[in-house]
Motif scaffolding. Structure first.
Motif, PDB file in Angstrom:
ATOM      1  N   ASN A  67       0.861  -1.190   0.000  1.00  0.00           N
ATOM      2  CA  ASN A  67       0.000   0.000   0.000  1.00  0.00           C
ATOM      3  C   ASN A  67       0.893   1.235   0.000  1.00  0.00           C
ATOM      4  OD1 ASN A  67      -1.881   2.029   0.375  1.00  0.00           O
ATOM      5  ND2 ASN A  67      -2.250   1.525   2.529  1.00  0.00           N
ATOM      6  N   PRO A  68       1.077   1.891  -1.138  1.00  0.00           N
ATOM      7  CA  PRO A  68       1.996   3.046  -1.205  1.00  0.00           C
ATOM      8  C   PRO A  68       1.623   4.176  -0.250  1.00  0.00           C
ATOM      9  CG  PRO A  68       1.436   2.292  -3.404  1.00  0.00           C
ATOM     10  CD  PRO A  68       0.531   1.551  -2.463  1.00  0.00           C
ATOM     11  N   ILE A  69       0.385   4.183   0.249  1.00  0.00           N
ATOM     12  CA  ILE A  69      -0.032   5.258   1.152  1.00  0.00           C
ATOM     13  C   ILE A  69       0.325   4.929   2.601  1.00  0.00           C
ATOM     14  CG2 ILE A  69      -2.004   6.704   1.829  1.00  0.00           C
ATOM     15  CD1 ILE A  69      -1.254   6.840  -1.111  1.00  0.00           C
ATOM     16  N   TYR A  70       0.566   3.630   2.894  1.00  0.00           N
ATOM     17  CA  TYR A  70       0.785   3.195   4.285  1.00  0.00           C
ATOM     18  C   TYR A  70       1.942   3.943   4.940  1.00  0.00           C
ATOM     19  CZ  TYR A  70       2.445   0.338   8.181  1.00  0.00           C
ATOM     20  OH  TYR A  70       2.881  -0.071   9.415  1.00  0.00           O
ATOM     21  N   PHE A  71       3.038   4.042   4.232  1.00  0.00           N
ATOM     22  CA  PHE A  71       4.252   4.646   4.803  1.00  0.00           C
ATOM     23  C   PHE A  71       3.974   6.029   5.395  1.00  0.00           C
ATOM     24  CE2 PHE A  71       7.956   7.384   4.431  1.00  0.00           C
ATOM     25  CZ  PHE A  71       8.953   6.634   5.032  1.00  0.00           C
ATOM     26  N   PHE A  72       3.136   6.803   4.700  1.00  0.00           N
ATOM     27  CA  PHE A  72       2.940   8.200   5.095  1.00  0.00           C
ATOM     28  C   PHE A  72       2.056   8.355   6.330  1.00  0.00           C
ATOM     29  CE2 PHE A  72       3.873   8.000   0.590  1.00  0.00           C
ATOM     30  CZ  PHE A  72       4.946   8.872   0.496  1.00  0.00           C
ATOM     31  N   GLY A  73       1.424   7.263   6.750  1.00  0.00           N
ATOM     32  CA  GLY A  73       0.609   7.316   7.956  1.00  0.00           C
ATOM     33  C   GLY A  73       1.372   6.916   9.208  1.00  0.00           C
ATOM     34  N   ARG A  74       2.612   6.502   9.024  1.00  0.00           N
ATOM     35  CA  ARG A  74       3.412   6.064  10.174  1.00  0.00           C
ATOM     36  C   ARG A  74       3.989   7.276  10.917  1.00  0.00           C
ATOM     37  NH1 ARG A  74       7.757   1.744   9.155  1.00  0.00           N
ATOM     38  NH2 ARG A  74       7.116   1.144  11.259  1.00  0.00           N
ATOM     39  N   HIS A  75       4.384   7.060  12.178  1.00  0.00           N
ATOM     40  CA  HIS A  75       5.051   8.122  12.936  1.00  0.00           C
ATOM     41  C   HIS A  75       6.374   8.455  12.258  1.00  0.00           C
ATOM     42  CE1 HIS A  75       7.235  10.069  16.289  1.00  0.00           C
ATOM     43  NE2 HIS A  75       6.013  10.392  16.726  1.00  0.00           N
ATOM     44  N   TRP A  76       6.749   9.742  12.325  1.00  0.00           N
ATOM     45  CA  TRP A  76       7.941  10.168  11.574  1.00  0.00           C
ATOM     46  C   TRP A  76       9.199   9.415  11.977  1.00  0.00           C
ATOM     47  CZ3 TRP A  76      12.391  12.138  13.669  1.00  0.00           C
ATOM     48  CH2 TRP A  76      12.310  12.648  14.973  1.00  0.00           C
ATOM     49  N   THR A  77       9.272   8.986  13.249  1.00  0.00           N
ATOM     50  CA  THR A  77      10.467   8.248  13.673  1.00  0.00           C
ATOM     51  C   THR A  77      10.538   6.896  12.980  1.00  0.00           C
ATOM     52  OG1 THR A  77       9.266   7.387  15.604  1.00  0.00           O
ATOM     53  CG2 THR A  77      10.568   9.392  15.922  1.00  0.00           C
ATOM     54  N   LYS A  78       9.354   6.273  12.789  1.00  0.00           N
ATOM     55  CA  LYS A  78       9.319   4.988  12.090  1.00  0.00           C
ATOM     56  C   LYS A  78       9.613   5.179  10.600  1.00  0.00           C
ATOM     57  CE  LYS A  78       8.178   2.547  15.694  1.00  0.00           C
ATOM     58  NZ  LYS A  78       9.117   1.531  16.252  1.00  0.00           N
ATOM     59  N   GLN A  79       9.070   6.260  10.054  1.00  0.00           N
ATOM     60  CA  GLN A  79       9.356   6.560   8.645  1.00  0.00           C
ATOM     61  C   GLN A  79      10.856   6.730   8.441  1.00  0.00           C
ATOM     62  OE1 GLN A  79       6.986  10.112   8.204  1.00  0.00           O
ATOM     63  NE2 GLN A  79       5.285   9.008   7.231  1.00  0.00           N
ATOM     64  N   ARG A  80      11.454   7.522   9.318  1.00  0.00           N
ATOM     65  CA  ARG A  80      12.889   7.812   9.201  1.00  0.00           C
ATOM     66  C   ARG A  80      13.700   6.525   9.355  1.00  0.00           C
ATOM     67  NH1 ARG A  80      17.533   9.446  11.933  1.00  0.00           N
ATOM     68  NH2 ARG A  80      18.495  11.335  11.065  1.00  0.00           N
ATOM     69  N   GLU A  81      13.322   5.722  10.331  1.00  0.00           N
ATOM     70  CA  GLU A  81      14.037   4.468  10.580  1.00  0.00           C
ATOM     71  C   GLU A  81      13.984   3.564   9.355  1.00  0.00           C
ATOM     72  OE1 GLU A  81      13.442   0.565  13.459  1.00  0.00           O
ATOM     73  OE2 GLU A  81      12.706   2.517  14.146  1.00  0.00           O
ATOM     74  N   GLN A  82      12.813   3.507   8.702  1.00  0.00           N
ATOM     75  CA  GLN A  82      12.678   2.635   7.538  1.00  0.00           C
ATOM     76  C   GLN A  82      13.510   3.135   6.364  1.00  0.00           C
ATOM     77  OE1 GLN A  82       8.627   1.694   6.630  1.00  0.00           O
ATOM     78  NE2 GLN A  82       9.111   0.457   4.839  1.00  0.00           N
ATOM     79  N   ILE A  83      13.511   4.431   6.141  1.00  0.00           N
ATOM     80  CA  ILE A  83      14.323   4.995   5.058  1.00  0.00           C
ATOM     81  C   ILE A  83      15.815   4.788   5.331  1.00  0.00           C
ATOM     82  CG2 ILE A  83      15.063   7.173   3.992  1.00  0.00           C
ATOM     83  CD1 ILE A  83      12.461   6.234   2.864  1.00  0.00           C
ATOM     84  N   MET A  84      16.213   5.061   6.574  1.00  0.00           N
ATOM     85  CA  MET A  84      17.635   4.971   6.926  1.00  0.00           C
ATOM     86  C   MET A  84      18.140   3.535   6.900  1.00  0.00           C
ATOM     87  SD  MET A  84      18.682   8.109   7.648  1.00  0.00           S
ATOM     88  CE  MET A  84      20.011   8.131   8.850  1.00  0.00           C
ATOM     89  N   LYS A  85      17.212   2.601   6.990  1.00  0.00           N
ATOM     90  CA  LYS A  85      17.586   1.192   7.024  1.00  0.00           C
ATOM     91  C   LYS A  85      18.345   0.781   5.775  1.00  0.00           C
ATOM     92  CE  LYS A  85      15.342  -3.348   7.539  1.00  0.00           C
ATOM     93  NZ  LYS A  85      14.038  -4.024   7.734  1.00  0.00           N
ATOM     94  N   TYR A  86      18.051   1.457   4.677  1.00  0.00           N
ATOM     95  CA  TYR A  86      18.621   1.042   3.397  1.00  0.00           C
ATOM     96  C   TYR A  86      19.791   1.911   2.953  1.00  0.00           C
ATOM     97  CZ  TYR A  86      14.201  -1.436   3.413  1.00  0.00           C
ATOM     98  OH  TYR A  86      13.150  -2.235   3.764  1.00  0.00           O
TER      99      TYR A  86
END
Length: 519
Positions: A121-140
């Motif tokens: 779901n391409p929209i799912y990411f944007f509903g997450r808390h910013w810390t989780k968003q950041r963590e997921q992006i930084m993971k890669y």
């Protein structure tokens, strides 16, 4: 992928065999989103946004809720199914009843929940808390190497090649310190309320106060006489010796008086002996030589008379010699008495007071000079301590500034690496906190200068697809993507597995079109 649902939300029974591209279309309420939600509920028991979801129908009677999804895992089909019957949840893997924890573990081995939902779901990411968003992006993305950060901190010309860059003092200092401590540990050591900087600031204030106090005490001391301390100490010794001598004079005067009295007594006694000797001498000298024997009264011959005269003469000579010895002794005593110099102690107390007054002046000067010397040494030591503390404080501040510089450059490089993955989306990973003068972790997404919440539905889909494409490339995880409300999006779609779309078409029953791409 294949999905089957029975009594699932508004769908009594439906089976979908997905193609490479599966298009779901129809008017609202026909089940497009429900079909898209079914695989997620099968795997995680949630809707497409990760929220708990109960798909039980509300508009008709039913005996059970069932949904299954068949996934192709390295070419091997694997069927997952979830069922609710009479309020009891049941789980199946390849149609084999499975305990809930075993089921969850099997799903977890396939996908990380947040990763799967972000891809599906391409929209799912944007509903997450910013810390989780950041963590997921930084993971890669890997953080920039320490060497790279140091070089970029020290860069003076954008055209410089890495080998041409000479590390600046901040980078050199951190490079040395980070051999023993991590950057976070250095921040703790020097920063914060309990760090070196805070302690040294307090110590520096205390050192300044001590220097000022000691200097004020030094300034209040009376001026020196100008004599050096060695001369004053020699004068002190001399005055103390004079006082000692003066203190001994009364005893010496008494001793001299006693000696004089004794000598006078001895002279008087000697004089008496001389007088007695003189009388004896006169008597002896006046004796007559008898011309007859005092016993027999016979006249003495000339020889006898001569012998008697010689005896008398000898006695007179001896008496004269003894008398002279007495006179010589008296003269000796008189000479000794005359040699004695009497001591006048009449002005002695005054002299002693004068010596003591002079000594007090000298001692006061010595004490002042000693106090001045001690205070001067204390002031010098305090100033040195102040200088040393200030140097340590500047060193701590320098290290903290170097850490800020390092983190800022690291953030810049990290943000640049992440941003390079995107074309239309702008990613912010850090924010500058002016009150602290530092960069702190943050996360926000913009597209064409607009925050995500300000984007239209189509723009949100576009942002989600770009993000999903990046995540696909970085993670190499392959799973389907579902795009709801595709009618709002007119752009390019790039996915790496099956694509499922939902399109609203007025007055149309649910229509499912599966398309297999040419291979």
């Amino acid at each position: 992928m294949e999905t089957e649902v029975i009594n699932f939300a508004g769908l009594q029974s439906k089976k979908v065999e997905y193609g490479d591209v599966t298009r779901l279309s129809g008017r609202n309420g026909q089940g497009k989103t429900t079909i898209g939600t079914a695989p997620v509920w099968v795997l995680y028991g949630t809707d497409m946004f990760g929220n708990k979801y109960n798909p039980s129908p509300t508009n008709y009677e039913f005996d059970r809720v069932f949904a299954s999804t068949i996934l192709q895992l390295d070419g091997v089909p694997m069927k997952f199914a979830r069922e609710i019957e009479k309020g009891t949840n049941s789980f199946y893997i390849n149609d084999v009843p499975t305990k809930a924890k075993e089921y969850e573990a099997a799903v977890a081995e396939l996908f990380d929940k947040d990763e799967f939902l972000s891809f599906y779901n391409p929209i799912y990411f944007f509903g997450r808390h910013w810390t989780k968003q950041r963590e997921q992006i930084m993971k890669y993305t890997t953080p920039p190497a320490k060497k790279e950060v140091f070089q970029e901190m020290s860069r003076t010309d954008p055209e410089q090649k890495p080998k041409e860059i000479t590390l600046n003092p901040a980078a050199v200092k951190l490079d040395e310190l980070m051999k023993k401590h991590s950057l976070d540990d250095l921040q703790k050591i020097h920063g914060g309320t309990g760090g070196q900087k805070s302690k040294l600031e307090k110590q520096h204030i205390a050192a300044q106060s001590r220097t000022k106090t000691l200097q004020e005490q030094l300034d209040k001391l009376p001026a020196s006489s100008g004599e050096n301390i060695e001369s004053l100490q020699a004068l002190e010794k001399e005055l103390r010796e004079q006082i000692r001598i003066a203190d001994e004079l009364p005893a010496k005067a008494n001793e001299i008086q006693r000696m004089q009295y004794e000598l006078k007594s001895r002279i008087a006694s000697q004089q008496d002996q001389i007088a007695q000797s003189k009388e004896r001498f006169l008597v002896l000298h006046g004796e007559l030589i008898e011309d007859q024997c005092p016993t027999c009264k016979q006249p003495l011959d000339e020889k006898a008379v001569s012998a008697a005269q010689e005896t008398k003469d000898a006695r007179v000579a001896k008496a004269r010699e003894a008398h002279q010895a007495l006179i010589d002794k008296r003269n000796e005593l008189e000479t000794e008495l005359a040699a004695i110099v009497p001591i006048d102690v009449g002005d002695l107390p005054k002299q002693v007071r004068e010596f003591e007054d002079q000594l007090e002046v000298v001692m006061t000067d010595i004490r002042n000079q000693n106090a001045r010397a001690q205070l001067e040494a204390d002031v010098a030591a305090a100033k040195q301590a102040e200088t040393d503390t200030l140097a340590s404080l500047k060193e701590s501040v320098f290290i903290l500034d170097a850490i800020k510089s390092y983190k800022a450059k690291e953030a810049e490089l990290q943000a640049s690496k992440v941003q390079s993955l995107f074309t239309s989306i702008s990613i912010r990973l850090f924010k500058y906190v002016k009150s602290k003068g530092e960069y702190e972790p943050d996360f926000s997404i913009q597209m064409d200068g607009k925050d995500y919440l300000a984007l239209s539905t189509g723009e949100r889909i576009s942002a989600g697809l770009e993000l999903t494409e990046v995540l696909f490339k970085q993670s190499e995880l392959i799973c389907p993507t579902f795009i709801d409300n595709i009618e709002s999006y007119t752009g390019r779609v790039a996915v790496y597995d099956q694509l499922i779309t939902g399109r609203v078409v007025e007055d149309q029953e649910l229509k499912i079109e599966a398309e297999v791409a040419l291979r």
